[in-house]
Design a protein around this motif. Structure first.
Motif, mmCIF file in Angstrom:
data_model
loop_
_atom_site.group_PDB
_atom_site.id
_atom_site.type_symbol
_atom_site.label_atom_id
_atom_site.label_comp_id
_atom_site.label_asym_id
_atom_site.label_seq_id
_atom_site.Cartn_x
_atom_site.Cartn_y
_atom_site.Cartn_z
ATOM 1 N N ALA A 511 0.830 -1.212 0.000
ATOM 2 C CA ALA A 511 0.000 0.000 0.000
ATOM 3 C C ALA A 511 0.864 1.262 0.000
ATOM 4 O O ALA A 511 0.537 2.258 -0.654
ATOM 5 C CB ALA A 511 -0.928 -0.005 1.211
ATOM 6 N N LYS A 512 1.961 1.221 0.714
ATOM 7 C CA LYS A 512 2.843 2.384 0.796
ATOM 8 C C LYS A 512 3.679 2.575 -0.465
ATOM 9 O O LYS A 512 4.054 3.708 -0.802
ATOM 10 C CB LYS A 512 3.790 2.235 1.991
ATOM 11 C CG LYS A 512 3.163 2.508 3.338
ATOM 12 C CD LYS A 512 4.223 2.424 4.432
ATOM 13 C CE LYS A 512 3.643 2.717 5.804
ATOM 14 N NZ LYS A 512 4.691 2.606 6.861
ATOM 15 N N HIS A 513 3.979 1.489 -1.159
ATOM 16 C CA HIS A 513 4.975 1.575 -2.229
ATOM 17 C C HIS A 513 4.450 1.181 -3.609
ATOM 18 O O HIS A 513 5.231 1.054 -4.553
ATOM 19 C CB HIS A 513 6.194 0.715 -1.859
ATOM 20 C CG HIS A 513 6.831 1.139 -0.577
ATOM 21 N ND1 HIS A 513 7.631 2.245 -0.494
ATOM 22 C CD2 HIS A 513 6.751 0.623 0.678
ATOM 23 C CE1 HIS A 513 8.047 2.392 0.754
ATOM 24 N NE2 HIS A 513 7.522 1.432 1.491
ATOM 25 N N LYS A 514 3.138 1.048 -3.748
ATOM 26 C CA LYS A 514 2.574 0.661 -5.044
ATOM 27 C C LYS A 514 2.762 1.731 -6.108
ATOM 28 O O LYS A 514 2.609 1.460 -7.297
ATOM 29 C CB LYS A 514 1.092 0.320 -4.901
ATOM 30 C CG LYS A 514 0.213 1.481 -4.448
ATOM 31 C CD LYS A 514 -1.242 1.056 -4.296
ATOM 32 C CE LYS A 514 -1.849 0.690 -5.637
ATOM 33 N NZ LYS A 514 -3.296 0.368 -5.512
ATOM 34 N N ARG A 515 3.112 2.950 -5.703
ATOM 35 C CA ARG A 515 3.338 4.026 -6.677
ATOM 36 C C ARG A 515 4.458 3.672 -7.657
ATOM 37 O O ARG A 515 4.508 4.191 -8.773
ATOM 38 C CB ARG A 515 3.706 5.326 -5.970
ATOM 39 C CG ARG A 515 5.060 5.282 -5.257
ATOM 40 C CD ARG A 515 5.507 6.614 -4.731
ATOM 41 N NE ARG A 515 6.886 6.543 -4.253
ATOM 42 C CZ ARG A 515 7.660 7.592 -4.048
ATOM 43 N NH1 ARG A 515 7.194 8.812 -4.283
ATOM 44 N NH2 ARG A 515 8.895 7.451 -3.628
ATOM 45 N N ILE A 516 5.350 2.766 -7.252
ATOM 46 C CA ILE A 516 6.488 2.409 -8.099
ATOM 47 C C ILE A 516 6.068 1.455 -9.217
ATOM 48 O O ILE A 516 6.785 1.263 -10.187
ATOM 49 C CB ILE A 516 7.606 1.771 -7.239
ATOM 50 C CG1 ILE A 516 8.968 1.806 -7.953
ATOM 51 C CG2 ILE A 516 7.276 0.334 -6.875
ATOM 52 C CD1 ILE A 516 9.617 3.140 -8.006
ATOM 53 N N VAL A 517 4.868 0.851 -9.084
ATOM 54 C CA VAL A 517 4.417 -0.144 -10.061
ATOM 55 C C VAL A 517 3.766 0.551 -11.252
ATOM 56 O O VAL A 517 2.832 1.339 -11.090
ATOM 57 C CB VAL A 517 3.426 -1.133 -9.420
ATOM 58 C CG1 VAL A 517 2.878 -2.095 -10.469
ATOM 59 C CG2 VAL A 517 4.106 -1.889 -8.286
ATOM 60 N N PHE A 518 4.274 0.253 -12.433
ATOM 61 C CA PHE A 518 3.711 0.812 -13.675
ATOM 62 C C PHE A 518 3.830 -0.240 -14.755
ATOM 63 O O PHE A 518 4.934 -0.715 -15.065
ATOM 64 C CB PHE A 518 4.466 2.082 -14.072
ATOM 65 C CG PHE A 518 4.031 2.651 -15.399
ATOM 66 C CD1 PHE A 518 2.755 3.181 -15.563
ATOM 67 C CD2 PHE A 518 4.888 2.652 -16.492
ATOM 68 C CE1 PHE A 518 2.350 3.698 -16.784
ATOM 69 C CE2 PHE A 518 4.491 3.168 -17.721
ATOM 70 C CZ PHE A 518 3.220 3.693 -17.863
ATOM 71 N N ASN A 519 2.703 -0.611 -15.344
ATOM 72 C CA ASN A 519 2.677 -1.689 -16.329
ATOM 73 C C ASN A 519 2.531 -1.205 -17.770
ATOM 74 O O ASN A 519 2.401 -2.016 -18.684
ATOM 75 C CB ASN A 519 1.530 -2.656 -16.016
ATOM 76 C CG ASN A 519 1.731 -3.373 -14.700
ATOM 77 O OD1 ASN A 519 2.857 -3.657 -14.307
ATOM 78 N ND2 ASN A 519 0.643 -3.666 -13.999
ATOM 79 N N GLY A 520 2.552 0.117 -17.972
ATOM 80 C CA GLY A 520 2.324 0.656 -19.309
ATOM 81 C C GLY A 520 3.602 0.927 -20.090
ATOM 82 O O GLY A 520 4.673 0.374 -19.811
ATOM 83 N N ASN A 521 3.486 1.829 -21.056
ATOM 84 C CA ASN A 521 4.585 2.149 -21.969
ATOM 85 C C ASN A 521 5.515 3.180 -21.335
ATOM 86 O O ASN A 521 5.187 4.356 -21.244
ATOM 87 C CB ASN A 521 4.015 2.679 -23.286
ATOM 88 C CG ASN A 521 5.107 3.036 -24.287
ATOM 89 O OD1 ASN A 521 6.288 2.758 -24.069
ATOM 90 N ND2 ASN A 521 4.722 3.649 -25.396
#
Length: 707
Positions: A511-521
């Motif tokens: 929850a604290k660190h999901k900002r780092i996840v990016f699955n796009g281009n």
């Protein structure tokens, strides 16, 4: 050119490891009790005694001499980014004028090169020369063969008289110990009492270019900097997309065949090879192995690529961006975590218990990458990589993680306490070892735009530059993950309900660190804007990335895990800034030299010939308007090129006189590089207008398409 080798299963088996003092060779040549002692030393269970070293040294010497070796060297990784070696012969004179071939345990364990001759960033004064190399027992010795003879190479660590790490191996080994210690704590808390050690494994994919040596020798920029500081694109580049995975040319295939042979001999498991995207660009990838061995192997791969290329009348370019306008070269660092008894901790597994463990360790990596994103960005920082990152051929300078849709959904569901969607076919997700169904093996596609992507049972760090050592990125990554695992272990060890603790840890961390996840281009401008909204750093230049090395948080991280001291970090900060300045200084100097001594005189001469042709046409009453127009355009550009060359000389002199190491690097970045680009634009435009025969250097057409 070397003779062709036709492989059979038998010949490959006889070649592989023939020049490597591998585990199987030790088992064959060492007494059983000594072999067991060495295995215990490798596992970190015992310290190496001089008595054991004496027996190993004798066996290693006999094996090497049988193979034709006359010398040995302690082979190490100084902070130059290259490898170093000082050769000593096995001979020992006797009183009767003869010699014995000797090699002692003491000589195997420790060497003493001149520490003052390598960059130390202030850890060593010029007059303080004593430094030591210590045998890395876990990385096998190997033989280096060339026309000058055969040398036994013993992988070692390099440190100063005062105990400071002067190389890239010592911190790496420390970081591996740090991660192992914290991962074992987590595993013990989860009930694992069998695993004794956790290791990180790496499989680095190496990209490189090949060019014909005839053309290479005519390009001072390639010889002195590794890249073309001038050069306009030919009519065809990579836009036809016909090189990637294309049929390998016969000349290159012969080179690759010999490259494989040389690598297999020393136990480097080169497995995959293919054409890359750009013309004359290629890739080679080995099988995974323990990280410190992978680091050694990758240095051997780079050296062998260059050595074998020369035998085939070619030069290998390892620079991140040797040619403007076509894809550069990177190095994909495939990283995973495994126990000594064969458990891949980043493999989802086939049962609920392994699923829970996987999600816990994956969450630790996600948190570590977010918290220490600047540090990971710095690990891939170099003047060469500044040309490549974010250029629609490599990840942007923004650190993000690709997890793929299904795995992201699982983590989102855990963090939000919701049921999973249709992609996972899971009910409400809890991390009790009996309540979480098995996860699918392939939890993600691959995302080539992501700098840090989960690819099934490992993470692929794609930001690394092709010429760099993979030691610093793995050192930083190991330590960052060790820190998060230590915090996880603290919570697990105090918890009475382990299942509830696991669920709470994963939920809170993600929850604290999901900002780092990016699955796009990652190539898109939209992502750059989105990353800024998320607060993710976007550090585009090496000079701006390096100060994180001396931040209080960084120093605290590394000191707490005994990976770097404050002094060792400060030294590297100084060395890397100085290296950046030196590299740009050389490139700018080469530009000035090529411009003043070759290009401008050649273009002036060509303009003169055009003027004479124009006058001759006018004398006979012929139409000379085309010649006049071309001569005018070239003369105008020529004047501008003279002016830009003078400006580059001025800003270069200014940068050279700045004393503060950071301010100097910043001057090179902001003023010298900018002026280099301005001069290049003029020169490259001139190349498009001047008769090819009059241009003093081979162009991109020859360099990229003639092999």
């Amino acid at each position: 050119m070397s003779e062709r080798t036709d492989y059979t299963e038998t010949s490959v088996q006889s070649i592989y490891g023939s020049n490597c003092f591998s585990d199987s060779v030790m088992r064959e040549r060492l007494p059983k009790n000594i072999y067991k002692e060495i295995q215990a030393v490798k596992a970190g269970e015992k310290e190496l005694s001089l008595e054991v070293a004496e027996v190993v040294a004798a066996a290693m010497r006999d094996w090497a001499i049988e193979k034709g070796a006359t010398h040995y060297t302690h082979w190490f990784h100084p902070l130059t980014g290259l490898t170093a070696e000082k050769h000593d012969s096995f001979i020992s004179p006797t009183n009767d004028g003869k010699v014995l071939m000797e090699f002692s345990g003491k000589e195997l364990i420790k060497g003493e090169p001149d520490a003052s001759s390598f960059p130390s960033g202030g850890l060593r004064a010029t007059f303080e020369a004593r430094g030591y190399t210590a045998w890395d027992v876990t990385s096998p010795a190997f033989l280096k063969q060339d026309p000058t003879g055969t040398t036994l190479c013993i992988p070692t660590a390099f440190f100063s008289y005062t105990g400071h790490a002067l190389d890239k191996k010592v911190p790496l080994l420390r970081s591996m110990d740090a991660l192992s210690k914290q991962a074992i704590r987590v595993l013990r808390a989860l009930g694992n009492t069998n695993s004794k050690r956790v290791v990180t494994t790496v499989g680095p994919e190496q990209e490189y270019f090949l060019v014909d040596k005839e053309y290479y020798d005519q390009r001072p920029d390639l010889m002195l900097t590794g890249r073309t500081v001038f050069g306009s694109m030919p009519a065809k580049g990579q836009e036809m997309e016909d090189h990637y995975f294309g049929a390998i040319k016969e000349r290159v295939a012969e080179f690759m065949r010999e490259l494989n042979t040389e690598l297999w001999k020393v136990g480097v498991s080169a497995k995959t090879q293919h054409n890359e995207v750009a013309p004359n660009q290629f890739e080679i990838a080995p099988i995974f192995t323990t990280t410190n061995v992978a680091v050694d192997n990758n240095q051997v791969v780079m050296e062998t690529i260059k050595k074998v290329a020369r035998r085939h009348g070619m030069e290998a370019l390892l620079h991140e961006k040797p040619f403007a306008g076509v894809n550069g070269s990177g190095k994909h660092n495939n990283w995973s975590i495994a126990t000594d008894d064969g458990i891949n901790l980043l493999d989802p597994g086939e049962n609920p218990e392994s699923n829970a463990r996987f999600l816990l360790f994956a969450a630790a990596v996600i948190e570590a990458v977010d918290r220490y994103a600047l540090l990971l960005r710095t690990s891939a920082a170099s003047s060469g990589n500044d040309h490549r990152l974010g250029a629609n051929e490599a990840p942007p300078a923004i650190i993000s993680i690709f997890l793929g849709g299904p795995l992201t959904e699982i983590f989102d569901s855990i963090a939000e306490g919701k049921a999973a969607g249709k992609n996972t076919n899971l009910g409400k997700i809890k991390l009790g070892v009996t309540s979480l169904p098995s996860l699918p093996k392939d939890l993600s596609d691959r995302n080539r735009t992501s700098p840090f992507a989960f690819t099934g049972n490992k993470f692929e760090f794609r930001m690394l530059g092709s010429s760099q050592s993979i030691a610093p990125p793995n050192t930083y990554l190991n330590t960052a993950v060790a820190q998060v695992l230590a915090e996880f272990a603290d919570k697990l060890e105090k918890a009475s309900d382990k299942n509830a603790a696991i669920e709470a840890i994963v939920k809170e961390s993600y929850a604290k660190h999901k900002r780092i996840v990016f699955n796009g281009n990652g190539y898109s401008e939209e992502w750059v804007k989105e990353a800024e909204k998320r607060g993710l750093p976007n550090v585009r230049a090496t000079v701006d990335a390096l100060p994180v090395l001396i931040d209080k948080e960084t120093i605290s991280l590394f000191e707490s895990h005994n990976v770097f001291s404050k002094e060792e970090l400060e030294s590297r900060y100084h060395i890397y800034l100085e290296r950046y300045s030196k590299q740009i200084n050389i490139e700018a100097g080469v530009m000035v030299s090529m411009s003043r001594r070759s290009i401008l005189p050649a273009v002036s001469s060509y303009v003169g010939s055009l003027a004479r042709d124009t006058a001759a046409l006018e004398a006979i009453g012929a139409d000379n308007s085309a010649q006049k127009k071309q001569a005018k355009a070239i003369a105008s550009l020529l004047k501008e090129a003279y002016e830009e060359t003078e400006k580059l000389e001025t800003v270069l002199a200014k940068a050279q006189n700045v004393e503060d190491v950071f301010k100097q690097a910043k001057t090179y970045q902001e003023e010298v590089v900018s002026q280099m680009n301005a001069l290049r634009e003029k020169i490259d435009n001139l190349e498009k207008l001047v008769d090819k025969k009059a241009w003093p250097f081979p162009g991109y057409e020859e360099l990229l398409f003639k092999l």
